[in-house]
Design an enzyme around this catalytic site. Structure first.
Site: not given
Length: 457
Positions: A55, A370
């Site tokens: 509202m 790695e």
């Protein structure tokens, strides 16, 4: 988990109350006084959740929600409508406007926080899938944005031992061309979900001789249903068990007696969200598999990682971002002693460990040789450091047998950097993580170090 929340309400007292509750949980808050201001702020600020009053003068919450959901810039932001109106028709209007939930004033604190946490987690997951899609498009691998498809043909499993309510649920879903199936207990539900890929699971919390919470937990733990939305049907006074089910991973609920229209609206929202996520995953799986993944480990490669990281930061989604740079200790000796084939097996085992011990919305890449990178969106310093320690310990626990009967230890050193750091520039973050990694190497390896710029923040 921090998040941005936009509160939209024309009553200052209501705004201050919600703001105080959410700020106490360390959420970042912005406010808007009406629907027009809400749309402007939502587009510019990109909140993780909108709490929208119904509202309001000028533009009510329903119209504001419709406009937000019709806008490609804001349609992915969850909207929770908050109102003093508690009639089923009002809830239905909100859900049909695209709201993700509907709370009635006065808002119960536990219910509010449960909804907020659940929707923020889901938003973060969808953000990551969207960001990965943007990365793929920037690299020319896809051409269009994923659209939410029709729910016709979706499969729904109803878990209910009461014929009447089970039939109501099946009939309601059938109206939207959803294909329902019925399981009368938890054991049948687990069996069926192992055999069939369902798009929604509806669980009646009032089943006799069953623990619905145990079923929710089992569904979330299973690979086949880990991401399948779960919708609960509960008695109005069953609040505690509903909240507990949300903590275990349930997505939504409605109360008995079942309102067919509300059930359909909530089911549509959950199925559409899953389809949207599935489409993003499918696009990425086909477009990126060959071009942007490392063939040895199946992780993303350096090309994808750098572009994805830049995209996160440029879009503002890197405002809380951690970078973990992971390097295998003494890897050269593995290749020298046991051969490159054994070294490849070690890298695959480490990659699997990193993948299993990170979140679904984190990105893990093999950065070269790695060395691995983990990108963790929405992650602060403490969480990043804990994650780095968890990954280090997980690698150390790997049973690596380079030759039968011979165990060789594997360890990693980890450097951690996180935003804010010099405006979060990708190369500065990566360099900071790299410097922290080398500090870990100098300090004895198999340890975690934090970038100096991050530690001083």
């Amino acid at each position: 988990m921090t998040a941005r929340i936009l509160i939209v309400d024309d009553v200052p007292a209501n705004t201050r109350l919600l703001e105080a509750k959410l700020a106490a949980e360390y959420y970042q808050i912005a406010t808007a006084r009406d629907g027009f201001e809400a749309i402007t702020k939502a587009r510019a600020w990109q909140p993780d959740l909108i709490l929208l009053d119904v509202m309001m003068p000028g533009m009510d919450g329903y119209e504001c929600c419709r406009l937000l959901k019709d806008d490609a810039v804001t349609l992915h932001i969850p909207v929770v409508m908050v109102t003093a109106l508690g009639e089923p028709g009002e809830r239905l209007r909100g859900l049909e406007a695209g709201a993700d939930d509907f709370l009635t004033k006065p808002v119960e604190y536990d219910t509010l926080m449960t909804r907020v946490r659940s929707l923020v987690r889901l938003k973060r997951l969808l953000d990551e899938w969207r960001a990965r899609g943007d990365t793929a498009r920037a690299l020319g691998l896809t051409t269009d944005r994923a659209l939410i498809p029709s729910i016709a043909g979706a499969r729904a499993l109803i878990v209910d031992d009461w014929d009447q309510s089970g039939q109501v649920i099946q009939d309601s879903l059938t109206e939207d061309d959803v294909v329902p199936a019925l399981a009368r207990n938890g054991a049948d539900a687990i069996t069926m979900t192992n055999a069939i890929a369902f798009d929604l699971i509806v669980i009646n919390m009032t089943m006799t001789g069953e623990d619905p919470l145990k079923l929710v937990s089992a569904l979330r733990a299973a690979d086949s249903t880990h991401e399948t939305p779960v919708l609960l049907v509960a008695e109005p006074g069953d609040k505690d068990r509903i909240l507990r089910a949300f903590e275990l991973g349930a997505n939504d609920w409605l109360v008995q007696p079942i309102d067919s229209n509300e059930l359909r609206a909530r089911a549509r929202n959950q199925i559409r969200r899953k389809f949207y996520q599935d489409r993003l995953r499918s696009d990425l799986g086909t477009a990126l598999e060959m071009v942007l993944t490392d063939p040895l480990t199946g992780l993303y490669n350096k090309r994808y990682l750098e572009r994805h990281l830049a995209g996160l930061i440029e879009s503002g989604k890197g405002r809380h971002l951690a970078i973990l740079m992971v390097d295998v200790d003494h890897f050269k000796s593995v290749n020298d002693v046991f051969g490159h084939a054994a070294g490849d097996r070690a890298l695959r085992q480490i990659a699997d460990s990193l993948r299993l011990n990170t979140r679904v919305f984190d990105s893990v890449a093999r950065y070269g040789g790695e060395e691995f990178i983990v990108v963790m969106p929405g992650t602060g310093p403490e969480e990043a450091i804990a994650a780095a320690e968890r990954l280090r310990a997980a690698v150390e626990a790997i049973e690596f047998l380079p030759v039968p009967g011979t165990r060789s230890p594997l360890t990693v050193s980890v450097g951690v950097a996180f935003t804010p750091a010099d405006a979060g520039l990708p190369e500065i973050l990566l360099n900071a993580a790299d410097a922290a990694l080398y500090q870990a190497k100098r300090n004895g390896r198999n340890r975690v170090e934090i970038a100096q710029t991050a530690a001083a923040t």
